[in-house]
Design a protein around this motif. Structure first.
Motif, PDB file in Angstrom:
ATOM      1  N   ARG A   1      40.488  51.864  48.002  1.00  0.00           N
ATOM      2  CA  ARG A   1      39.151  51.641  47.435  1.00  0.00           C
ATOM      3  C   ARG A   1      39.232  50.899  46.116  1.00  0.00           C
TER       4      ARG A   1
ATOM      5  N   SER B   1      39.884  47.280  46.845  1.00  0.00           N
ATOM      6  CA  SER B   1      38.676  46.637  47.369  1.00  0.00           C
ATOM      7  C   SER B   1      37.691  46.324  46.253  1.00  0.00           C
ATOM      8  N   GLU B   2      37.519  47.262  45.338  1.00  0.00           N
ATOM      9  CA  GLU B   2      36.612  47.053  44.203  1.00  0.00           C
ATOM     10  C   GLU B   2      37.093  45.896  43.333  1.00  0.00           C
TER      11      GLU B   2
ATOM     12  N   ARG C   1      36.361  42.604  45.029  1.00  0.00           N
ATOM     13  CA  ARG C   1      34.933  42.277  44.936  1.00  0.00           C
ATOM     14  C   ARG C   1      34.569  41.756  43.558  1.00  0.00           C
ATOM     15  N   ARG C   2      35.117  42.378  42.522  1.00  0.00           N
ATOM     16  CA  ARG C   2      34.834  41.929  41.146  1.00  0.00           C
ATOM     17  C   ARG C   2      35.344  40.506  40.929  1.00  0.00           C
TER      18      ARG C   2
ATOM     19  N   ALA D   1      35.871  38.215  43.202  1.00  0.00           N
ATOM     20  CA  ALA D   1      35.065  37.289  44.003  1.00  0.00           C
ATOM     21  C   ALA D   1      33.743  37.024  43.313  1.00  0.00           C
ATOM     22  N   PHE D   2      33.139  38.036  42.737  1.00  0.00           N
ATOM     23  CA  PHE D   2      31.850  37.883  42.047  1.00  0.00           C
ATOM     24  C   PHE D   2      32.000  37.005  40.817  1.00  0.00           C
TER      25      PHE D   2
END
Length: 51
Positions: free
Chosen positions: A37, A40-41, A44-45, A47-48
Motif C-alpha cells: 500500500r 502504491s501511494e 500515485r503521488r 504520477a500526480f
C-alpha cells in the motif's frame, strides 16, 4: 504488533487463540500488505506530480 519478545508472542497468541506459527505468518502478511500500500501511494503521488 511486535513479535520480537517471547512475552509479546505469548500475549498475542493467547489473545487471538492462535499458534505461534499462525501469528507470525499473519504478521508477515500484514507487513507485506502495508508495504504494498505504501508503494502504491508513493507511485500515485509521483504520477500526480508529473501532471
Amino acid at each position: 504488533m511486535a513479535l520480537r519478545e517471547d512475552y509479546e508472542v505469548r500475549y498475542w497468541t493467547e489473545k487471538f487463540g492462535v499458534s505461534k506459527d499462525r501469528l507470525r505468518k499473519r504478521s508477515r502478511q500484514r507487513q507485506q500488505l502495508a508495504r504494498s500500500r505504501a508503494t502504491s501511494e508513493e507511485l500515485r503521488r509521483k504520477a500526480f506530480m508529473c501532471l
